[in-house]
Design an enzyme around this catalytic site. Structure first.
Site, PDB file in Angstrom:
ATOM      1  CG  HIS A  22      46.880  39.778  41.581  1.00 41.85           C
ATOM      2  ND1 HIS A  22      46.567  40.393  40.392  1.00 41.85           N
ATOM      3  CD2 HIS A  22      45.792  39.967  42.397  1.00 41.85           C
ATOM      4  CE1 HIS A  22      45.363  40.925  40.470  1.00 41.85           C
ATOM      5  NE2 HIS A  22      44.866  40.671  41.672  1.00 41.85           N
ATOM      6  CG  HIS A  64      41.666  37.643  43.017  1.00 46.47           C
ATOM      7  ND1 HIS A  64      40.883  38.085  41.981  1.00 46.47           N
ATOM      8  CD2 HIS A  64      42.395  38.728  43.427  1.00 46.47           C
ATOM      9  CE1 HIS A  64      41.110  39.368  41.768  1.00 46.47           C
ATOM     10  NE2 HIS A  64      42.027  39.786  42.637  1.00 46.47           N
ATOM     11  CD  GLU A  65      44.940  38.825  46.336  1.00 48.53           C
ATOM     12  OE1 GLU A  65      45.977  39.324  45.837  1.00 48.53           O
ATOM     13  OE2 GLU A  65      43.851  39.430  46.382  1.00 48.53           O
TER      14      GLU A  65
END
Length: 381
Positions: free
Chosen positions: A36, A32-33
């Site tokens: 980003h 997820h990170e």
């Protein structure tokens, strides 16, 4: 005291849950990170920190671009912190931003266009969905899929199925327009459709017939002693001989199936949320970190493939949760950017601050509620 004793008993077994839990959560949070992070780097944003976990740093290093990669003490999430962020939720630090030069400000998250900021934010949930698709596809490629023909072997006397007119030998073709290829397809739709009328198309004697049946909600105990309330019709399959086969898939075929499996989790999640508002579903099914740890430990006993499959399901759930339009979550940021795109200017710092405070309160209340659910669940075992 009995409740405390039950929790204490759970505590003695935490080592058996800890490693699977950390594996599942760390995998999901990392990707997820990473979503980003990669899109931010692509857009030219300076990344100050990439952390798995919150709180004090346990171990870390700096890369050649000055990003601090670290593992922190509280393994319940993670964050990417950009230049100009006040905190790990990417709240703008207006004082710091005002002190930057024009060139430095172009390297901040808030110095980018609204579309670039939206892409950076959306990349996290997108990475979760992509991870799930790849995991599901890999499992289908390596292990295939066990298939049982969607033909009825027995109808439980007095069941919903008997009252609806099902008979042994019926072949299930579709449910509410969704094609049924295997008995597992039938089970998954029925189990998540308690108290909802279903239009079931069957083949009997070479003719297609449509039957209407409403799955009855029943409590079912799994192999680990967990109680689930699911829908049942009262149909059983014939799992003998040639009725059970293992299908093998190429990776491109498996990718399509992985996408379908990911969508199934999304669709069932929305159906559950809709059921909550309609009063058909119970909030008892909502779980937090303790429940995830418990399930991770239980699933790990079934093998590595089962644990990775759980990671895929959790990845979909986290990606979807983060898209909810709640400030503090990615969806809340996207909501602010949508408003900015429509108005031609961002909301005032005051309005954004109020939104973040409301979002924080909502997230904290949800965490407290799910943790309470977890404790009640444990004490009932």
């Amino acid at each position: 005291m009995e409740a405390l004793g039950q929790i204490g008993h759970f505590g003695t077994g935490t080592l058996g849950y800890l490693i699977p839990f950390l594996f599942v959560l760390t995998t999901v949070v990392f990707f997820h990170e990473l979503g980003h992070f990669l899109v931010a780097r692509w857009c030219g944003v300076k990344v100050k920190a990439f952390s798995i976990g919150f709180g004090p740093e346990l171990i870390g290093f700096n890369d050649k671009r000055g990003t601090r990669w670290k593992i922190s003490a509280i393994p319940l999430g993670g964050y990417v912190k950009f230049l100009g962020d006040e905190d790990v939720a990417s709240t703008p630090d207006h004082a710091a931003l005002d002190s930057l030069t024009e060139d430095e400000r172009r390297d901040t998250f808030f110095g980018k266009s609204v579309w670039q900021r939206a892409a950076i934010v959306a990349a996290g949930p997108f990475a979760n969905f992509l991870l799930s698709i790849v995991i599901f596809a890999t499992i289908f490629t390596l292990y295939g899929r066990e298939v049982t023909t969607a033909r009825v072997d027995q109808v439980v006397p007095g069941s919903v199925a008997e009252k609806a007119g099902f008979m042994p030998g019926d072949l299930i073709l579709s449910i509410d327009g969704s094609k049924i290829d295997t008995f597992n397809d039938l089970q998954r739709i029925v189990s998540t459709s308690a108290d909802l009328p279903l239009a079931v198309v069957i083949e009997r004697g070479g003719q297609a017939l449509t039957l209407s049946a409403t799955p009855q909600r029943r409590e079912v105990t799994d192999r680990f002693g967990n109680v689930h309330r699911i829908g049942q019709l009262g149909l059983s399959r014939d799992a003998s001989g040639g009725n059970v086969t293992v299908e093998r898939f190429s990776f491109p075929q498996a990718l399509v199936m992985g996408a379908q499996e990911t969508w199934f989790v999304v669709d069932r999640t929305f159906a559950y949320i809709g059921g909550l508002f309609a009063g058909r579903e119970s909030t008892d099914e909502l779980g937090g970190p303790i429940r995830v740890a418990q399930v991770s430990g239980q699933v790990a006993t079934l093998g590595f493939a089962a644990l990775v499959n759980l990671a895929a399901v959790l990845s979909v759930s986290i990606g979807l949760l983060n898209l909810f339009p709640v400030p503090m979550l990615d969806g809340g940021h996207l909501l602010f950017y949508a408003i900015e795109a429509i108005r031609g200017r961002p909301l005032s710092p005051r309005a954004q601050d109020i939104g973040f405070r409301i979002g924080l309160a909502a997230v904290v209340m949800l965490m407290l509620f799910t943790t309470w659910n977890d404790i009640v669940h444990l004490t009932s075992l």
